[in-house]
Design a protein around this motif. Structure first.
Motif, PDB file in Angstrom:
ATOM      1  N   VAL A  61       0.856  -1.184   0.000  1.00 19.27           N
ATOM      2  CA  VAL A  61       0.000   0.000   0.000  1.00 19.27           C
ATOM      3  C   VAL A  61       0.894   1.237   0.000  1.00 19.27           C
ATOM      4  O   VAL A  61       1.798   1.352   0.834  1.00 19.27           O
ATOM      5  CB  VAL A  61      -0.931   0.042   1.232  1.00 19.27           C
ATOM      6  CG1 VAL A  61      -1.849   1.256   1.144  1.00 19.27           C
ATOM      7  CG2 VAL A  61      -1.756  -1.228   1.328  1.00 19.27           C
ATOM      8  N   ASP A  63       0.841   5.159   0.654  1.00 21.90           N
ATOM      9  CA  ASP A  63       0.087   6.232   1.302  1.00 21.90           C
ATOM     10  C   ASP A  63       0.552   7.559   0.698  1.00 21.90           C
ATOM     11  O   ASP A  63       1.604   8.086   1.059  1.00 21.90           O
ATOM     12  CB  ASP A  63       0.344   6.196   2.808  1.00 21.90           C
ATOM     13  CG  ASP A  63      -0.298   7.370   3.543  1.00 21.90           C
ATOM     14  OD1 ASP A  63      -1.014   8.158   2.900  1.00 21.90           O
ATOM     15  OD2 ASP A  63      -0.079   7.496   4.767  1.00 21.90           O
ATOM     16  N   THR A  69       4.927  10.757   0.453  1.00 18.11           N
ATOM     17  CA  THR A  69       4.353   9.433   0.169  1.00 18.11           C
ATOM     18  C   THR A  69       5.182   8.375   0.886  1.00 18.11           C
ATOM     19  O   THR A  69       6.410   8.474   0.940  1.00 18.11           O
ATOM     20  CB  THR A  69       4.347   9.146  -1.347  1.00 18.11           C
ATOM     21  OG1 THR A  69       3.544  10.127  -2.008  1.00 18.11           O
ATOM     22  CG2 THR A  69       3.775   7.768  -1.645  1.00 18.11           C
ATOM     23  N   TYR A  72       4.270   0.841   2.235  1.00 13.98           N
ATOM     24  CA  TYR A  72       4.225  -0.167   3.290  1.00 13.98           C
ATOM     25  C   TYR A  72       4.003  -1.548   2.670  1.00 13.98           C
ATOM     26  O   TYR A  72       3.144  -1.712   1.805  1.00 13.98           O
ATOM     27  CB  TYR A  72       3.097   0.127   4.282  1.00 13.98           C
ATOM     28  CG  TYR A  72       3.268   1.437   5.012  1.00 13.98           C
ATOM     29  CD1 TYR A  72       4.088   1.534   6.135  1.00 13.98           C
ATOM     30  CD2 TYR A  72       2.629   2.585   4.559  1.00 13.98           C
ATOM     31  CE1 TYR A  72       4.265   2.737   6.794  1.00 13.98           C
ATOM     32  CE2 TYR A  72       2.796   3.803   5.208  1.00 13.98           C
ATOM     33  CZ  TYR A  72       3.609   3.870   6.322  1.00 13.98           C
ATOM     34  OH  TYR A  72       3.781   5.072   6.974  1.00 13.98           O
ATOM     35  N   GLN A  89       3.064  -5.583   9.442  1.00 11.88           N
ATOM     36  CA  GLN A  89       3.939  -4.792   8.583  1.00 11.88           C
ATOM     37  C   GLN A  89       5.291  -5.461   8.436  1.00 11.88           C
ATOM     38  O   GLN A  89       5.939  -5.795   9.414  1.00 11.88           O
ATOM     39  CB  GLN A  89       4.111  -3.383   9.163  1.00 11.88           C
ATOM     40  CG  GLN A  89       4.917  -2.441   8.288  1.00 11.88           C
ATOM     41  CD  GLN A  89       4.956  -1.038   8.867  1.00 11.88           C
ATOM     42  OE1 GLN A  89       3.926  -0.483   9.237  1.00 11.88           O
ATOM     43  NE2 GLN A  89       6.138  -0.464   8.963  1.00 11.88           N
ATOM     44  N   SER A  92       8.847  -0.822   5.316  1.00  9.76           N
ATOM     45  CA  SER A  92       8.330   0.484   4.907  1.00  9.76           C
ATOM     46  C   SER A  92       9.428   1.265   4.208  1.00  9.76           C
ATOM     47  O   SER A  92      10.617   1.007   4.410  1.00  9.76           O
ATOM     48  CB  SER A  92       7.803   1.279   6.113  1.00  9.76           C
ATOM     49  OG  SER A  92       8.868   1.598   6.996  1.00  9.76           O
ATOM     50  N   THR A 140      -4.726  10.857  -0.197  1.00  6.57           N
ATOM     51  CA  THR A 140      -5.588  11.431   0.832  1.00  6.57           C
ATOM     52  C   THR A 140      -5.844  12.918   0.580  1.00  6.57           C
ATOM     53  O   THR A 140      -6.087  13.327  -0.547  1.00  6.57           O
ATOM     54  CB  THR A 140      -4.986  11.173   2.229  1.00  6.57           C
ATOM     55  OG1 THR A 140      -3.620  11.641   2.263  1.00  6.57           O
ATOM     56  CG2 THR A 140      -4.969   9.678   2.542  1.00  6.57           C
ATOM     57  N   GLU A 183     -10.482   7.260   5.325  1.00  7.63           N
ATOM     58  CA  GLU A 183      -9.204   7.495   5.994  1.00  7.63           C
ATOM     59  C   GLU A 183      -9.359   7.390   7.510  1.00  7.63           C
ATOM     60  O   GLU A 183      -8.547   6.754   8.193  1.00  7.63           O
ATOM     61  CB  GLU A 183      -8.684   8.880   5.602  1.00  7.63           C
ATOM     62  CG  GLU A 183      -7.258   9.156   6.033  1.00  7.63           C
ATOM     63  CD  GLU A 183      -6.753  10.503   5.547  1.00  7.63           C
ATOM     64  OE1 GLU A 183      -5.594  10.840   5.877  1.00  7.63           O
ATOM     65  OE2 GLU A 183      -7.495  11.217   4.846  1.00  7.63           O
ATOM     66  N   THR A 190      -6.861   0.083  12.211  1.00  4.93           N
ATOM     67  CA  THR A 190      -5.442  -0.168  12.482  1.00  4.93           C
ATOM     68  C   THR A 190      -5.141  -0.176  13.976  1.00  4.93           C
ATOM     69  O   THR A 190      -4.532  -1.105  14.501  1.00  4.93           O
ATOM     70  CB  THR A 190      -4.570   0.889  11.790  1.00  4.93           C
ATOM     71  OG1 THR A 190      -4.695   0.756  10.373  1.00  4.93           O
ATOM     72  CG2 THR A 190      -3.106   0.734  12.176  1.00  4.93           C
ATOM     73  N   TRP A 446      -3.796   4.724   8.431  1.00  4.69           N
ATOM     74  CA  TRP A 446      -4.923   4.078   7.757  1.00  4.69           C
ATOM     75  C   TRP A 446      -4.505   2.894   6.894  1.00  4.69           C
ATOM     76  O   TRP A 446      -5.332   2.037   6.567  1.00  4.69           O
ATOM     77  CB  TRP A 446      -5.692   5.089   6.900  1.00  4.69           C
ATOM     78  CG  TRP A 446      -4.875   5.702   5.789  1.00  4.69           C
ATOM     79  CD1 TRP A 446      -4.199   6.884   5.827  1.00  4.69           C
ATOM     80  CD2 TRP A 446      -4.660   5.169   4.478  1.00  4.69           C
ATOM     81  NE1 TRP A 446      -3.571   7.112   4.629  1.00  4.69           N
ATOM     82  CE2 TRP A 446      -3.835   6.089   3.776  1.00  4.69           C
ATOM     83  CE3 TRP A 446      -5.074   4.012   3.818  1.00  4.69           C
ATOM     84  CZ2 TRP A 446      -3.423   5.875   2.462  1.00  4.69           C
ATOM     85  CZ3 TRP A 446      -4.653   3.791   2.511  1.00  4.69           C
ATOM     86  CH2 TRP A 446      -3.849   4.719   1.842  1.00  4.69           C
ATOM     87  N   THR A 447      -3.233   2.797   6.490  1.00  3.26           N
ATOM     88  CA  THR A 447      -2.839   1.814   5.479  1.00  3.26           C
ATOM     89  C   THR A 447      -3.009   0.371   5.940  1.00  3.26           C
ATOM     90  O   THR A 447      -3.436  -0.487   5.169  1.00  3.26           O
ATOM     91  CB  THR A 447      -1.388   2.038   5.031  1.00  3.26           C
ATOM     92  OG1 THR A 447      -0.529   2.069   6.185  1.00  3.26           O
ATOM     93  CG2 THR A 447      -1.249   3.340   4.273  1.00  3.26           C
ATOM     94  N   TYR A 450      -6.623  -0.497   5.888  1.00  5.65           N
ATOM     95  CA  TYR A 450      -7.005  -0.631   4.480  1.00  5.65           C
ATOM     96  C   TYR A 450      -6.619  -2.007   3.962  1.00  5.65           C
ATOM     97  O   TYR A 450      -7.408  -2.716   3.339  1.00  5.65           O
ATOM     98  CB  TYR A 450      -6.291   0.467   3.698  1.00  5.65           C
ATOM     99  CG  TYR A 450      -6.688   0.615   2.248  1.00  5.65           C
ATOM    100  CD1 TYR A 450      -7.984   0.937   1.884  1.00  5.65           C
ATOM    101  CD2 TYR A 450      -5.737   0.480   1.247  1.00  5.65           C
ATOM    102  CE1 TYR A 450      -8.331   1.122   0.546  1.00  5.65           C
ATOM    103  CE2 TYR A 450      -6.068   0.659  -0.087  1.00  5.65           C
ATOM    104  CZ  TYR A 450      -7.370   0.978  -0.427  1.00  5.65           C
ATOM    105  OH  TYR A 450      -7.701   1.149  -1.750  1.00  5.65           O
TER     106      TYR A 450
END
Length: 506
Positions: A61, A63, A69, A72, A89, A92, A140, A183, A190, A446-447, A450
């Motif tokens: 994802v 972000d 930006t 992840y 995770q 990153s 976003t 968002e 999360t 939020w990722t 999501y």
């Protein structure tokens, strides 16, 4: 009859013993079969009970925020956990440069900016999983603002981003703008997922997210009906439980855009100089009116006849800064039973809250993340920071870019005002907030929520299973064991020592 059979068996055994049993074809065959049976039994047992390696799936994802930006990489077991993949995770990568919305005039650069982190992702995800690894980009508030201002430019930025991402060997699923509601809701997922509150059915934690262009608040109210404002209600079903969530996103109330709002309020008459209580004493910069008002959040407020630039001086007065910040809120209108600000419905606060993103970074710099400290003490410490001369601040923090360094006084005052005046946290409930950066190794944001939501739509992959079904395994082992036992009995019978013959007594 049984006595006769037993006598016959003993007679047979004596006859076999009188021969040399080791060199007969029958004995050799029995020996070979026995060895094979033992080897087969051991082999089947080892293969059947060999640990099954865990298979993982991966997801990526991006972000795409207003200021930068971040990429992840998440992984989760191929077998689902109660219909929701256990996502964590894995890696990153922060993309160099500004957010993709800043490339409106050169959209191709928005795509190029992602290349380095995407090449890193190619190395991080196992090659055999590349083709099935979903790749998403979520934009976003920065892109929401650009779309409001120039939809053609935002479309071109997305096209450039898509063209760049499609070059990589992943399963590209698209780039799109997230709504503010999404968002906020995924940020809530999360925080609660990482704390294992969803799986265990515990009371949930609220989520407070602060970005550069927007801010979100999300929580599950207690005994309060959200139907008063349906647009602020989101329902999730995770781990067999339903959650009726209140969430709202305030566009233009991220820390960067709200600074524009505050400066716009102070320059509404078009002065050539302002004395700003939210910046340190001794701070002095020349700023361009066109740059300040180059945002949909303030563009309609630009004063007529203003000079090209204005002189921005700092005064460093926290109390006066709070009054400036309050001017960016509207507390007067509310058509609902209760509101936060700007006429937005908000039910009573409930439970603990996790505050992340810019909330954490600002309060961590100010050394104010400990919410067990009384709110009055927090304000006193922030007032002391704001009153510190600008040249002293620079000397104390030479490693921080001066633009960001100068804004911490304002950002700290804004955060406290937003929480207490905007969201109605009191001196007592302020301690229910926890400023967080990561939870169990995963970034708060939020990722992950999501990605977690998306795994509900990815079919579960069957795990590696033992070579034989359990019933087949038991049958084979039983047959082999009986065979070995039979051979053992035959061996005992063939090689039992002969007893000495006694003279018969007549």
């Amino acid at each position: 009859m049984s006595a006769q059979r037993a006598a016959g068996s003993l007679t047979d055994c004596r006859e076999m013993k009188e021969k040399n049993p080791w060199h007969t074809p029958v004995t050799i065959s029995i020996t070979v079969i026995g060895v094979i049976a033992i080897v087969a039994l051991v082999t089947v047992a080892v293969l059947q009970n060999k640990p099954v390696p865990q298979k993982y799936k991966y997801g990526i994802v991006l972000d795409a925020g207003s200021s930068h930006t971040a990429l992840y990489i998440y992984k989760w077991p191929a077998e689902k956990d109660n219909n929701t993949g256990r996502v964590e995770q894995e890696h990153s990568c922060k993309v160099k440069g500004k957010g993709i919305s800043s490339y409106a005039e050169t959209p191709w650069q928005a795509g190029e900016s992602l290349t380095e982190c995407m090449e890193d992702a190619v190395k991080q995800v196992p090659t055999k999983r590349h083709f099935e690894t979903p790749l998403y980009l979520g934009a976003t508030a920065g892109m929401r603002l650009l779309h409001m201002e120039n939809s053609v430019a935002s479309d071109k930025v997305f096209q450039a981003v898509e063209k760049s991402l499609q070059k990589f060997p992943f399963s590209y699923q698209g780039a799109r703008m997230l709504s503010g509601q999404e968002e906020g809701a995924f940020g809530w997922v999360t925080v609660n997922y990482l704390d294992d509150r969803l799986k265990q059915g515990l009371e949930t934690t609220g989520a407070l997210d602060l970005g550069g262009a927007s801010t979100q608040i999300s929580f599950v109210p207690k005994n309060y009906i959200i139907s008063e404002s349906p647009s602020n209600s989101v329902t999730f079903r995770l781990y067999g439980n339903d959650y009726n969530l209140y969430t709202h996103s305030f566009l233009c109330y991220g820390k960067d855009q709200v600074l524009r709002l505050a400066l716009a309020h102070q320059t509404k008459s078009g002065p050539g100089e302002i004395a700003d209580p939210c910046f340190h004493p001794g701070y002095s910069e020349s700023k361009n009116y066109s740059v300040l008002y180059d945002s949909p959040c303030v563009s309609d407020r630009k004063p007529q006849g203003a000079p090209v630039t204005f002189h921005h001086k700092g005064e460093g007065n926290f109390q006066q800064c709070q009054e400036v910040v309050k001017n960016v809120f509207n507390f007067t209108s509310c058509k609902y039973s209760r509101c936060s600000f700007n006429g937005v419905f908000q039910p009573p606060l409930h439970g603990q809250f996790g505050a992340f993103s810019a909330y954490y970074y600002v309060m961590d710099f100010l050394n104010l993340t400990d919410t067990s400290v009384p709110l009055t003490t927090v304000k006193d410490k922030l007032a002391k920071h704001c009153a510190t001369p600008w040249n002293q601040i620079i000397q104390q923090h030479p490693e921080i870019h001066v633009k960001y360094l100068a804004e911490y006084c304002f950002s700290g005052a804004y955060i406290l005002t937003l929480l207490t005046e905007g969201y109605n946290f009191t001196s007592e409930s302020y301690s229910s907030i926890k400023f967080i950066k990561k939870i169990k190794g995963s970034d708060a944001g939020w990722t992950l929520g999501y990605m977690l939501n998306l795994t509900n739509m990815i079919p579960a992959e069957a795990p590696d299973s033992p070579p034989l079904p359990h019933a087949g395994y038991v049958s084979i082992v039983t047959v082999i064991a009986l065979l070995i036992f039979t051979l053992f009995i035959i061996f005992l019978c063939r090689f039992r020592p002969s007893s000495s013959k006694q003279p018969q007594i007549v």
